[in-house]
Motif scaffolding. Structure first.
Motif, PDB file in Angstrom:
ATOM      1  N   ALA A   1      46.241  25.865  30.255  1.00 33.79           N
ATOM      2  CA  ALA A   1      46.616  25.233  31.523  1.00 33.79           C
ATOM      3  C   ALA A   1      47.441  26.180  32.386  1.00 33.79           C
ATOM      4  CB  ALA A   1      47.390  23.943  31.253  1.00 33.79           C
ATOM      5  N   ASN A   2      48.408  26.843  31.778  1.00 27.93           N
ATOM      6  CA  ASN A   2      49.231  27.798  32.521  1.00 27.93           C
ATOM      7  C   ASN A   2      48.612  29.190  32.544  1.00 27.93           C
ATOM      8  OD1 ASN A   2      51.550  26.087  33.195  1.00 27.93           O
ATOM      9  ND2 ASN A   2      51.872  25.996  30.986  1.00 27.93           N
ATOM     10  N   GLY A   3      47.920  29.543  31.468  1.00 26.81           N
ATOM     11  CA  GLY A   3      47.360  30.886  31.367  1.00 26.81           C
ATOM     12  C   GLY A   3      46.318  31.185  32.420  1.00 26.81           C
ATOM     13  N   TRP A   4      45.365  30.258  32.644  1.00 32.54           N
ATOM     14  CA  TRP A   4      44.314  30.522  33.636  1.00 32.54           C
ATOM     15  C   TRP A   4      44.899  30.659  35.031  1.00 32.54           C
ATOM     16  CZ3 TRP A   4      40.729  32.240  30.909  1.00 32.54           C
ATOM     17  CH2 TRP A   4      40.147  31.570  29.840  1.00 32.54           C
ATOM     18  N   ARG A   5      45.897  29.819  35.349  1.00 32.06           N
ATOM     19  CA  ARG A   5      46.496  29.889  36.689  1.00 32.06           C
ATOM     20  C   ARG A   5      47.148  31.249  36.919  1.00 32.06           C
ATOM     21  NH1 ARG A   5      51.599  29.047  38.224  1.00 32.06           N
ATOM     22  NH2 ARG A   5      52.153  28.132  36.211  1.00 32.06           N
ATOM     23  N   LEU A   6      47.923  31.711  35.942  1.00 29.91           N
ATOM     24  CA  LEU A   6      48.599  32.995  36.099  1.00 29.91           C
ATOM     25  C   LEU A   6      47.615  34.161  36.034  1.00 29.91           C
ATOM     26  CD1 LEU A   6      51.766  32.313  33.913  1.00 29.91           C
ATOM     27  CD2 LEU A   6      51.679  32.538  36.396  1.00 29.91           C
ATOM     28  N   TYR A   7      46.486  33.964  35.379  1.00 22.73           N
ATOM     29  CA  TYR A   7      45.494  35.031  35.249  1.00 22.73           C
ATOM     30  C   TYR A   7      44.925  35.435  36.610  1.00 22.73           C
ATOM     31  CZ  TYR A   7      41.578  37.610  33.137  1.00 22.73           C
ATOM     32  OH  TYR A   7      40.684  38.578  32.765  1.00 22.73           O
ATOM     33  N   GLU A   8      44.993  34.551  37.599  1.00 22.98           N
ATOM     34  CA  GLU A   8      44.508  34.881  38.939  1.00 22.98           C
ATOM     35  C   GLU A   8      45.330  35.991  39.584  1.00 22.98           C
ATOM     36  OE1 GLU A   8      41.615  33.454  40.617  1.00 22.98           O
ATOM     37  OE2 GLU A   8      41.411  33.242  38.443  1.00 22.98           O
ATOM     38  N   SER A   9      46.501  36.279  39.042  1.00 24.25           N
ATOM     39  CA  SER A   9      47.331  37.363  39.602  1.00 24.25           C
ATOM     40  C   SER A   9      46.654  38.722  39.461  1.00 24.25           C
ATOM     41  CB  SER A   9      48.701  37.391  38.912  1.00 24.25           C
ATOM     42  OG  SER A   9      48.554  37.639  37.519  1.00 24.25           O
ATOM     43  N   ARG A  10      45.579  38.806  38.669  1.00 18.89           N
ATOM     44  CA  ARG A  10      44.893  40.093  38.516  1.00 18.89           C
ATOM     45  C   ARG A  10      44.372  40.605  39.844  1.00 18.89           C
ATOM     46  NH1 ARG A  10      41.461  36.028  37.158  1.00 18.89           N
ATOM     47  NH2 ARG A  10      39.211  36.197  37.603  1.00 18.89           N
ATOM     48  N   TRP A  11      44.118  39.701  40.792  1.00 17.98           N
ATOM     49  CA  TRP A  11      43.577  40.136  42.079  1.00 17.98           C
ATOM     50  C   TRP A  11      44.654  40.767  42.955  1.00 17.98           C
ATOM     51  CZ3 TRP A  11      38.725  40.639  41.816  1.00 17.98           C
ATOM     52  CH2 TRP A  11      37.970  39.796  41.003  1.00 17.98           C
ATOM     53  N   ARG A  12      45.901  40.365  42.767  1.00 20.53           N
ATOM     54  CA  ARG A  12      46.977  40.966  43.566  1.00 20.53           C
ATOM     55  C   ARG A  12      47.547  42.202  42.884  1.00 20.53           C
ATOM     56  NH1 ARG A  12      48.110  35.537  43.728  1.00 20.53           N
ATOM     57  NH2 ARG A  12      49.879  35.719  42.311  1.00 20.53           N
ATOM     58  N   MET A  13      47.380  42.291  41.577  1.00 18.73           N
ATOM     59  CA  MET A  13      47.893  43.443  40.853  1.00 18.73           C
ATOM     60  C   MET A  13      47.095  44.682  41.239  1.00 18.73           C
ATOM     61  SD  MET A  13      48.578  43.698  36.749  1.00 18.73           S
ATOM     62  CE  MET A  13      46.845  43.666  36.340  1.00 18.73           C
ATOM     63  N   GLU A  14      47.786  45.700  41.681  1.00 15.42           N
ATOM     64  CA  GLU A  14      47.172  46.952  42.116  1.00 15.42           C
ATOM     65  C   GLU A  14      46.168  46.743  43.257  1.00 15.42           C
ATOM     66  OE1 GLU A  14      45.551  48.986  38.767  1.00 15.42           O
ATOM     67  OE2 GLU A  14      47.496  49.277  37.813  1.00 15.42           O
ATOM     68  N   ASN A  15      46.363  45.652  44.024  1.00 12.75           N
ATOM     69  CA  ASN A  15      45.557  45.412  45.228  1.00 12.75           C
ATOM     70  C   ASN A  15      44.057  45.395  44.960  1.00 12.75           C
ATOM     71  OD1 ASN A  15      47.796  45.298  47.042  1.00 12.75           O
ATOM     72  ND2 ASN A  15      47.960  47.520  46.883  1.00 12.75           N
ATOM     73  N   ARG A  16      43.648  44.770  43.864  1.00 11.67           N
ATOM     74  CA  ARG A  16      42.214  44.639  43.606  1.00 11.67           C
ATOM     75  C   ARG A  16      41.583  43.721  44.647  1.00 11.67           C
ATOM     76  NH1 ARG A  16      40.897  42.633  37.828  1.00 11.67           N
ATOM     77  NH2 ARG A  16      38.800  42.949  38.643  1.00 11.67           N
ATOM     78  N   ALA A  17      40.422  44.090  45.117  1.00 12.72           N
ATOM     79  CA  ALA A  17      39.760  43.334  46.178  1.00 12.72           C
ATOM     80  C   ALA A  17      38.996  42.151  45.586  1.00 12.72           C
ATOM     81  CB  ALA A  17      38.811  44.239  46.951  1.00 12.72           C
ATOM     82  N   TYR A  18      39.340  40.942  46.018  1.00  9.98           N
ATOM     83  CA  TYR A  18      38.609  39.746  45.610  1.00  9.98           C
ATOM     84  C   TYR A  18      37.213  39.815  46.237  1.00  9.98           C
ATOM     85  CZ  TYR A  18      38.001  34.804  44.418  1.00  9.98           C
ATOM     86  OH  TYR A  18      37.566  33.617  43.879  1.00  9.98           O
ATOM     87  N   PRO A  19      36.166  39.413  45.515  1.00 13.11           N
ATOM     88  CA  PRO A  19      34.812  39.464  46.087  1.00 13.11           C
ATOM     89  C   PRO A  19      34.755  38.751  47.432  1.00 13.11           C
ATOM     90  CG  PRO A  19      34.708  38.919  43.763  1.00 13.11           C
ATOM     91  CD  PRO A  19      36.160  38.898  44.133  1.00 13.11           C
ATOM     92  N   ALA A  20      34.279  39.451  48.452  1.00  8.16           N
ATOM     93  CA  ALA A  20      34.299  38.924  49.814  1.00  8.16           C
ATOM     94  C   ALA A  20      32.901  38.601  50.318  1.00  8.16           C
ATOM     95  CB  ALA A  20      34.979  39.932  50.743  1.00  8.16           C
ATOM     96  N   HIS A  21      31.957  38.316  49.392  1.00 12.54           N
ATOM     97  CA  HIS A  21      30.580  38.041  49.805  1.00 12.54           C
ATOM     98  C   HIS A  21      30.448  36.695  50.514  1.00 12.54           C
ATOM     99  CE1 HIS A  21      29.709  41.480  47.369  1.00 12.54           C
ATOM    100  NE2 HIS A  21      29.989  40.868  46.247  1.00 12.54           N
ATOM    101  N   ALA A  22      31.378  35.780  50.231  1.00 12.71           N
ATOM    102  CA  ALA A  22      31.349  34.436  50.812  1.00 12.71           C
ATOM    103  C   ALA A  22      32.763  33.869  50.712  1.00 12.71           C
ATOM    104  CB  ALA A  22      30.351  33.547  50.046  1.00 12.71           C
ATOM    105  N   PRO A  23      33.065  32.757  51.382  1.00 15.28           N
ATOM    106  CA  PRO A  23      34.414  32.174  51.263  1.00 15.28           C
ATOM    107  C   PRO A  23      34.758  31.849  49.822  1.00 15.28           C
ATOM    108  CG  PRO A  23      33.221  31.189  53.097  1.00 15.28           C
ATOM    109  CD  PRO A  23      32.230  32.034  52.354  1.00 15.28           C
ATOM    110  N   ARG A  24      36.007  31.961  49.485  1.00 14.15           N
ATOM    111  CA  ARG A  24      36.486  31.692  48.139  1.00 14.15           C
ATOM    112  C   ARG A  24      36.403  30.198  47.836  1.00 14.15           C
ATOM    113  NH1 ARG A  24      42.247  34.219  46.123  1.00 14.15           N
ATOM    114  NH2 ARG A  24      42.199  33.542  43.943  1.00 14.15           N
TER     115      ARG A  24
END
Length: 602
Positions: free
Chosen positions: A299-322
């Motif tokens: 429950a807490n792990g998946w939510r915090l795992y989304e921080s991978r996109w902000r870590m080192e400025n990784r680009a979230y896939p921008a092919h369509a709206p999130r």
């Protein structure tokens, strides 16, 4: 100021603080609400509109974020942070020229603005525009010739351009030889790119410069972790933390060492303390997610795992709206692979689940997986990551689907097989293996070396071993071994007595491997994509796990709730495979004696 206006101002400040805390905790939607309310109460405050732009940018609401940044700049044209935020947004949406102009505006307003230099470096690195580096260096020298922080930020934005980044950190050291910051960042770059001995030499200089600040111990702790010496890493990490109890690097590196050494509760507390003291740290947030997921706190792990996109400025896939949730029925979705092939095989199980809810699901995956994953039920299309993306209503990476589905330890979708082979491919392998009456066992002893990614390379060294280590299996009667190994390790000399059939030159992609595996009785493998393939096919898999095992295999288990046909054999000590292979040899002997219809032993 009248009392009513003052009250609005106070509420706006309170909402802004609450929004900032929510943003630091990864709750972008809540931050958005807080900043929106604050902007209604205090519409002339440019800082609130900038914060609103940040929250919307992170959510992937590109147009709304851009409007917020531009409104902040209308209110305060000389606002470097807003220009930098707009530049980052433009950069991620591939409007590179506009991003470069916005970055230069930020730097012209504040030549020492570190974030601006970081974005400038990222733009150059992203475009591989290295021929323009003399220009950016010239501008840096002219605008911020004596700003160590600007040079360090530029180094951080240069990514994998290690020699250039090292030149920037070296410049910072020259400008401030009595400050540890340049040395710390220079050593960090050396570590990241595999120059561990040089990093330790830099740490020795740090000890002389700042013996009581613990920077050198924190760095050496990370070096020890990468080398697999977890006991030394913990000892050095604790010494570093004793010298600087509030240091982010000390807390993170010690927690990493404790995680790797199996001290999960200590690692959890360390990362939680790091976030209390440094709520902006996405590295601490990501590391905490790894601990929580390994402990089964999904429950807490998946939510915090989304921080991978902000870590080192990784680009979230921008092919369509999130995708932000809601009823998917009737909408089209693009699911995008990220990380390795094993991760794709692991989490693609969610694609048919989304299709079953009425969504039109498209997949973009690694080329080697396209043919195999085209057999998934209910999928509209499967294409390579190199192909043009289809037009869709929403986009989500595969590893974000467990969060979207609210997966807990009790609700893991573990029905297997969820992957299938074609009858034609399987018939080919059935003919090849049809004459063998002994038990057929596939072997994988090494992963991909990841020579281009040093940290992944060091992990691979810990999860892999030479083929010679499997020599004891030659004593097991009634078994024929088949190599499933790819890459340079496939060419290793066979140990005496180990009869190993190698047909992997006939394997072109994962569909071929799947058809091969479907005709085997058992696969024994280190932690590679083959484990996920075999588990997804519902075939028996014995996985040999390194001591610092991946979070997905949880703590202290010999089974996997993700794959019912998996059995885990874990290292008892870092780097020591001998007892593991001895246990496998004994188990294999018992399994081979159970007769031709026994396929799995729990």
């Amino acid at each position: 100021m009248c009392a009513l206006t003052s009250g609005f101002s106070d509420q706006a400040v309170a909402l802004t603080h609450r929004g900032a805390a929510a943003l630091a905790d990864g709750q972008e939607a809540l931050a958005d609400c807080c900043f929106t309310a604050a902007a209604i109460l205090a519409p002339h405050r440019a800082s609130i509109w900038h914060n609103l732009g940040e929250a919307r940018r992170i959510q992937g609401r590109v147009e709304d974020a851009e409007q917020a940044y531009k409104h902040a700049l209308r209110l305060r044209p000389a606002y470097p942070k807003a220009w930098a935020g707009l530049a980052s947004l433009l950069h991620k949406t591939r409007r590179i020229k506009a991003a470069a102009r916005a970055t230069m505006r930020a730097l012209a307003l504040d030549p020492g603005f570190a974030e601006g230099w970081s974005i400038a470096g990222s733009i150059l690195h992203e475009r591989r525009a290295m021929e323009r580096l003399p220009m950016i260096f010239h501008r840096a020298v002219r605008l911020a010739p004596t700003s160590p922080s600007a040079w360090l930020a530029l180094a951080g934005g240069l990514g994998e351009a290690v020699e250039l980044a090292l030149a920037c950190t070296q410049r910072s050291i020259v400008l401030s030889p009595d400050r540890p910051g340049g040395y710390v960042n220079h050593a960090g770059l050396l570590i990241r790119h595999g120059k561990l001995d040089a990093a330790q030499a830099m740490h020795d200089r740090l000890r002389q410069l700042a013996p009581l600040e613990g920077h050198a111990e924190a760095g050496d702790s990370l070096v020890a972790s990468l080398r697999g010496d977890f006991a030394t890493a913990v000892s050095l990490g604790r010494r570093s933390l004793a010298l600087q109890p509030a240091s982010l690097s000390a807390l993170i590196n010690l927690s990493l060492a404790e995680h790797d050494s199996g001290q999960m509760e200590r690692a959890r507390r360390g990362n939680e303390r790091a976030l209390v003291l440094h709520p902006e740290s996405d590295v601490a947030r990501f590391n905490l997610s790894m601990v929580l997921l390994a402990q089964g706190d999904f429950a807490n792990g998946w939510r915090l795992y989304e921080s991978r996109w902000r870590m080192e400025n990784r680009a979230y896939p921008a092919h369509a709206p999130r995708w932000r949730g809601g009823d998917p029925a009737g909408r089209s979705f693009l699911l995008v692979a990220e990380q390795g092939q094993g991760d794709t095989l692991h989490f693609v199980r969610y694609a048919p689940m989304l299709a079953a809810l009425g969504a039109h699901v498209h997949l973009m995956v690694q080329p080697s997986l396209v043919r195999l994953l085209s057999t998934l039920p209910g999928i509209a299309s499967v294409r390579s990551l190199a192909d043009p993306p289809p037009a869709c209503d929403a986009c989500i990476p595969l590893l974000s689907l467990p969060l979207a589905f609210g997966t807990t330890l009790a609700t893991i979708p573990a029905a297997v097989p969820y992957l299938h082979t074609s009858e034609q491919d399987r018939a080919t392998w059935k003919r090849r293996l049809g004459g063998e009456r002994r038990r057929r066992v596939g072997l994988v002893w090494a992963g991909s070396a990841h020579d281009e990614q040093f940290i992944a390379h060091m992990v691979d060294r810990r999860r892999s071993f030479p083929l010679a280590a499997l020599a004891p299996l030659a004593d097991v009667p009634g078994v024929t071994f088949y190599s499933l190994q790819k890459g340079p390790p496939a060419n290793e000399v066979r140990p005496p007595g180990l009869d190993l059939v190698d047909w992997m030159e006939m394997v072109g992609d994962f569909a071929d491997t799947a058809a091969f595996v479907a005709e085997l009785d058992l696969v024994i493998s280190v932690d590679t994509s083959v484990c996920h393939l075999v588990g997804a096919l519902g075939r028996p898999i014995w996985m040999l796990s390194r001591y610092d095992s991946c979070w997905r295999w949880l703590c202290n288990r010999s089974d996997s709730p993700w794959y019912p046909t998996m059995r885990l054999f874990r290292q008892d000590r870092p780097g020591d495979w001998t007892p593991v292979i001895d246990r496998v040899r004994i188990a294999l002997g018992r399994w081979a004696m159970r007769g031709p219809y026994a396929t799995y032993e729990a």
